[in-house]
Design a protein around this motif. Structure first.
Motif, PDB file in Angstrom:
ATOM      1  N   GLN A  23       0.838  -1.210   0.000  1.00  0.00           N
ATOM      2  CA  GLN A  23       0.000   0.000   0.000  1.00  0.00           C
ATOM      3  C   GLN A  23       0.870   1.256   0.000  1.00  0.00           C
ATOM      4  N   HIS A  27       1.127   3.912  -3.042  1.00  0.00           N
ATOM      5  CA  HIS A  27       0.876   5.332  -2.767  1.00  0.00           C
ATOM      6  C   HIS A  27       2.000   6.189  -3.370  1.00  0.00           C
ATOM      7  N   GLY A  34       3.799  12.280  -2.508  1.00  0.00           N
ATOM      8  CA  GLY A  34       3.395  11.356  -1.454  1.00  0.00           C
ATOM      9  C   GLY A  34       4.223  11.382  -0.187  1.00  0.00           C
TER      10      GLY A  34
END
Length: 174
Positions: A23, A27, A34
């Motif tokens: 995850q 991202h 990010g």
């Protein structure tokens, strides 16, 4: 190497929590920003659990905004050259202790938690930092208090995330 490139390498090398690690990597691949607080979809943060293994204690901060006992940590800044550097900077700033050293082996764990808007998620990369002998803490602007807790006291004052971080840290110390 950019901080985002460093974070990607650190996460690819991290072998635990594979679903959460993916995850984080997804991202970063989807968001050029990010790493930064301005990314409303969420952003990586870096934290450091300050420990003194010789005394069997951990230093926690009573977070000013959240009013919770937590490890030191926070947002990455443009001057941070790596996640490790961000975690050490945050640890030193919030504990007032100079000379912290990160526990070998990279991050201890990952913790993804919701936060109030406009950003939605903190994707925390959690390290453990060893306090030097005779370390003296000093409260920062971000803290209401700092306190050393015996390992066995942490579960009675902190949330599950801090408890799991301490458990993983202690397992790595063995």
């Amino acid at each position: 190497m950019t901080l985002q490139e460093n974070a990607t390498l650190v996460l690819k090398a991290y072998e635990d929590q594979p679903e959460l690690r993916e995850q984080y990597l997804d991202h970063l691949a989807a968001h050029d920003d990010g790493m930064w607080k301005a990314c409303e979809a969420g952003h990586l943060t870096a934290s450091a659990l300050v420990i003194d293994p010789t005394r069997g204690k951990v230093l926690l901060t009573l977070h000013k905004k959240l009013n919770m006992w937590l490890q030191m940590g926070g947002h990455c800044e443009p001057g941070d050259v790596s996640l490790e550097a961000a975690a050490l900077r945050e640890g030193a700033e919030e504990s007032g202790i100079e000379g912290l050293t990160l526990l070998d082996g990279g991050p201890v764990r990952l913790d993804r938690h919701p936060i109030p808007g406009p950003c939605h998620w903190h994707l925390d990369v959690q390290y453990a930092a060893l306090a030097p002998a005779g370390a003296v803490e000093a409260i920062s602007d971000e803290s209401l208090d700092l306190k050393w807790f015996a390992y066995e006291e942490v579960a009675s004052v902190a949330d599950d995330s801090v408890v799991r971080l301490l458990e993983r840290t202690r397992a790595r110390l063995k």
